[in-house]
Design a protein around this motif. Structure first.
Motif, PDB file in Angstrom:
ATOM      1  N   LEU A   1       0.977  -1.265   0.194  1.00 19.47           N
ATOM      2  CA  LEU A   1       0.087  -0.050  -0.111  1.00 19.47           C
ATOM      3  C   LEU A   1       0.986   1.324   0.033  1.00 19.47           C
ATOM      4  O   LEU A   1       1.875   1.312   0.347  1.00 19.47           O
ATOM      5  CB  LEU A   1      -0.917  -0.071   1.172  1.00 19.47           C
ATOM      6  N   LYS A   2       0.295   2.306  -0.465  1.00 22.49           N
ATOM      7  CA  LYS A   2       0.985   3.529  -0.883  1.00 22.49           C
ATOM      8  C   LYS A   2       0.173   4.755  -0.153  1.00 22.49           C
ATOM      9  O   LYS A   2      -0.984   4.413  -0.250  1.00 22.49           O
ATOM     10  CB  LYS A   2       1.164   3.987  -2.262  1.00 22.49           C
ATOM     11  N   PRO A   3       0.788   5.783   0.090  1.00 21.29           N
ATOM     12  CA  PRO A   3      -0.082   6.850   0.548  1.00 21.29           C
ATOM     13  C   PRO A   3      -1.111   7.399  -0.293  1.00 21.29           C
ATOM     14  O   PRO A   3      -2.243   7.618  -0.098  1.00 21.29           O
ATOM     15  CB  PRO A   3       0.803   7.838   0.848  1.00 21.29           C
ATOM     16  N   GLU A   4      -0.833   7.061  -1.666  1.00 26.44           N
ATOM     17  CA  GLU A   4      -1.832   7.464  -2.534  1.00 26.44           C
ATOM     18  C   GLU A   4      -3.113   6.366  -2.746  1.00 26.44           C
ATOM     19  O   GLU A   4      -3.927   6.861  -3.418  1.00 26.44           O
ATOM     20  CB  GLU A   4      -1.200   7.663  -4.147  1.00 26.44           C
ATOM     21  N   ASP A   5      -3.020   5.534  -2.043  1.00 31.25           N
ATOM     22  CA  ASP A   5      -4.207   4.607  -1.945  1.00 31.25           C
ATOM     23  C   ASP A   5      -5.166   4.935  -1.081  1.00 31.25           C
ATOM     24  O   ASP A   5      -6.186   4.282  -0.637  1.00 31.25           O
ATOM     25  CB  ASP A   5      -3.734   3.114  -1.792  1.00 31.25           C
ATOM     26  N   THR A   6      -4.670   6.183  -0.051  1.00 30.03           N
ATOM     27  CA  THR A   6      -5.882   6.489   0.794  1.00 30.03           C
ATOM     28  C   THR A   6      -6.986   7.007   0.293  1.00 30.03           C
ATOM     29  O   THR A   6      -6.889   7.920  -0.617  1.00 30.03           O
ATOM     30  CB  THR A   6      -4.997   7.664   1.578  1.00 30.03           C
ATOM     31  N   ALA A   7      -8.342   6.436   0.740  1.00 25.94           N
ATOM     32  CA  ALA A   7      -9.351   6.666   0.073  1.00 25.94           C
ATOM     33  C   ALA A   7     -10.543   5.876   0.908  1.00 25.94           C
ATOM     34  O   ALA A   7     -10.112   5.113   1.685  1.00 25.94           O
ATOM     35  CB  ALA A   7      -9.524   6.404  -1.431  1.00 25.94           C
ATOM     36  N   VAL A   8     -11.667   6.158   0.488  1.00 29.05           N
ATOM     37  CA  VAL A   8     -12.922   5.592   0.947  1.00 29.05           C
ATOM     38  C   VAL A   8     -13.205   4.726  -0.321  1.00 29.05           C
ATOM     39  O   VAL A   8     -13.211   4.994  -1.457  1.00 29.05           O
ATOM     40  CB  VAL A   8     -14.316   6.417   1.117  1.00 29.05           C
ATOM     41  N   TYR A   9     -13.117   3.396   0.313  1.00 28.24           N
ATOM     42  CA  TYR A   9     -13.449   2.239  -0.821  1.00 28.24           C
ATOM     43  C   TYR A   9     -14.787   1.662  -0.695  1.00 28.24           C
ATOM     44  O   TYR A   9     -15.350   1.261   0.400  1.00 28.24           O
ATOM     45  CB  TYR A   9     -12.463   1.005  -0.492  1.00 28.24           C
ATOM     46  N   TYR A  10     -15.200   1.734  -2.062  1.00 26.29           N
ATOM     47  CA  TYR A  10     -16.654   1.277  -2.178  1.00 26.29           C
ATOM     48  C   TYR A  10     -16.735  -0.027  -3.037  1.00 26.29           C
ATOM     49  O   TYR A  10     -16.370  -0.187  -3.928  1.00 26.29           O
ATOM     50  CB  TYR A  10     -17.485   2.247  -2.974  1.00 26.29           C
ATOM     51  N   CYS A  11     -17.964  -1.005  -2.357  1.00 20.99           N
ATOM     52  CA  CYS A  11     -18.265  -2.132  -3.072  1.00 20.99           C
ATOM     53  C   CYS A  11     -19.230  -1.985  -4.093  1.00 20.99           C
ATOM     54  O   CYS A  11     -19.974  -1.088  -3.706  1.00 20.99           O
ATOM     55  CB  CYS A  11     -18.491  -3.165  -2.155  1.00 20.99           C
ATOM     56  N   ALA A  12     -19.541  -2.290  -5.324  1.00 18.25           N
ATOM     57  CA  ALA A  12     -20.583  -2.053  -6.129  1.00 18.25           C
ATOM     58  C   ALA A  12     -20.814  -3.412  -6.590  1.00 18.25           C
ATOM     59  O   ALA A  12     -20.220  -4.254  -7.205  1.00 18.25           O
ATOM     60  CB  ALA A  12     -19.972  -1.282  -7.019  1.00 18.25           C
ATOM     61  N   ALA A  13     -22.025  -3.552  -7.331  1.00 23.98           N
ATOM     62  CA  ALA A  13     -22.640  -4.508  -7.885  1.00 23.98           C
ATOM     63  C   ALA A  13     -23.575  -4.353  -9.080  1.00 23.98           C
ATOM     64  O   ALA A  13     -24.363  -3.391  -9.030  1.00 23.98           O
ATOM     65  CB  ALA A  13     -23.601  -5.517  -6.865  1.00 23.98           C
ATOM     66  N   GLY A  14     -23.219  -4.898 -10.047  1.00 27.96           N
ATOM     67  CA  GLY A  14     -23.934  -4.608 -11.350  1.00 27.96           C
ATOM     68  C   GLY A  14     -24.802  -5.681 -12.028  1.00 27.96           C
ATOM     69  O   GLY A  14     -24.430  -7.008 -11.896  1.00 27.96           O
ATOM     70  N   LEU A  15     -26.135  -5.432 -12.827  1.00 31.02           N
ATOM     71  CA  LEU A  15     -26.813  -6.266 -13.475  1.00 31.02           C
ATOM     72  C   LEU A  15     -26.796  -6.260 -14.867  1.00 31.02           C
ATOM     73  O   LEU A  15     -27.496  -7.255 -15.767  1.00 31.02           O
ATOM     74  CB  LEU A  15     -28.289  -5.989 -12.863  1.00 31.02           C
ATOM     75  N   ARG A  16     -25.769  -5.289 -15.317  1.00 29.14           N
ATOM     76  CA  ARG A  16     -26.101  -4.952 -16.875  1.00 29.14           C
ATOM     77  C   ARG A  16     -24.776  -5.657 -17.197  1.00 29.14           C
ATOM     78  O   ARG A  16     -23.879  -5.886 -16.605  1.00 29.14           O
ATOM     79  CB  ARG A  16     -25.871  -3.527 -17.212  1.00 29.14           C
ATOM     80  N   VAL A  17     -24.634  -5.826 -18.579  1.00 25.97           N
ATOM     81  CA  VAL A  17     -23.530  -6.549 -19.400  1.00 25.97           C
ATOM     82  C   VAL A  17     -22.112  -5.652 -19.013  1.00 25.97           C
ATOM     83  O   VAL A  17     -22.381  -4.418 -19.272  1.00 25.97           O
ATOM     84  CB  VAL A  17     -23.881  -6.406 -20.793  1.00 25.97           C
ATOM     85  N   GLY A  18     -21.190  -6.258 -19.111  1.00 21.87           N
ATOM     86  CA  GLY A  18     -19.817  -5.569 -18.860  1.00 21.87           C
ATOM     87  C   GLY A  18     -19.454  -5.306 -17.404  1.00 21.87           C
ATOM     88  O   GLY A  18     -20.380  -5.560 -16.496  1.00 21.87           O
ATOM     89  N   ILE A  19     -18.555  -4.457 -17.131  1.00 24.04           N
ATOM     90  CA  ILE A  19     -18.081  -4.268 -15.825  1.00 24.04           C
ATOM     91  C   ILE A  19     -18.233  -2.716 -15.772  1.00 24.04           C
ATOM     92  O   ILE A  19     -17.477  -1.891 -14.810  1.00 24.04           O
ATOM     93  CB  ILE A  19     -16.786  -4.839 -15.561  1.00 24.04           C
ATOM     94  N   SER A  20     -18.909  -2.008 -16.567  1.00 26.76           N
ATOM     95  CA  SER A  20     -18.765  -0.457 -16.487  1.00 26.76           C
ATOM     96  C   SER A  20     -19.735   0.345 -15.632  1.00 26.76           C
ATOM     97  O   SER A  20     -19.646   1.385 -15.192  1.00 26.76           O
ATOM     98  CB  SER A  20     -18.583   0.187 -17.955  1.00 26.76           C
TER      99      SER A  20
END
Length: 120
Positions: free
Chosen positions: A86-105
């Motif tokens: 880990l680096k200082p620039e990795d500092t952030a709030v991390y969010y999990c997400a789930a998708g129902l549509r085609v692809g990962i976008s």
């Protein structure tokens, strides 16, 4: 209503590791993709990693490639993000997400986030 609950965040020194978890209220295999995003103070939310339902293909942002690993446990309805070097620039709030549509976008459900702070 789908609920995603992140855990595992915290404070760590540069070079350290953390493992984030995202527990879903239903089967994660009902989603076409699960992803992790992050948002640092004053910055836009950015993509970190994703895992597709089909074949379990994984995708990473260039900034984390080789350091972060996304994985899933269908039996536990949980997605993980292992973060090494880990680096200082990795500092952030991390969010999990789930998708129902085609692809990962595009994603349809979001967790509330977990804070990761990398500092000496």
């Amino acid at each position: 209503q789908v609920q995603l609950t992140e855990s595992g965040g915290g404070s760590v020194q540069p070079g350290g590791s953390l493992k984030l978890s995202c527990a879903a209220s239903g089967s994660i295999l009902s989603f076409t993709a699960m992803g992790w995003f992050r948002q640092a103070p004053g910055k836009e939310r950015e993509f970190v990693a994703a895992i597709a339902r089909s074949g379990g293909s994984t995708y990473y942002a260039d900034s984390v490639k080789g350091r972060f690993t996304i994985s899933r446990d269908g039996a536990k309805n949980t997605v993980y993000l292992r973060m090494n070097s880990l680096k200082p620039e990795d500092t952030a709030v991390y969010y999990c997400a789930a998708g129902l549509r085609v692809g990962i976008s595009e994603y349809d459900y979001w967790g509330q986030g977990t804070q990761v702070t990398v500092s000496s």
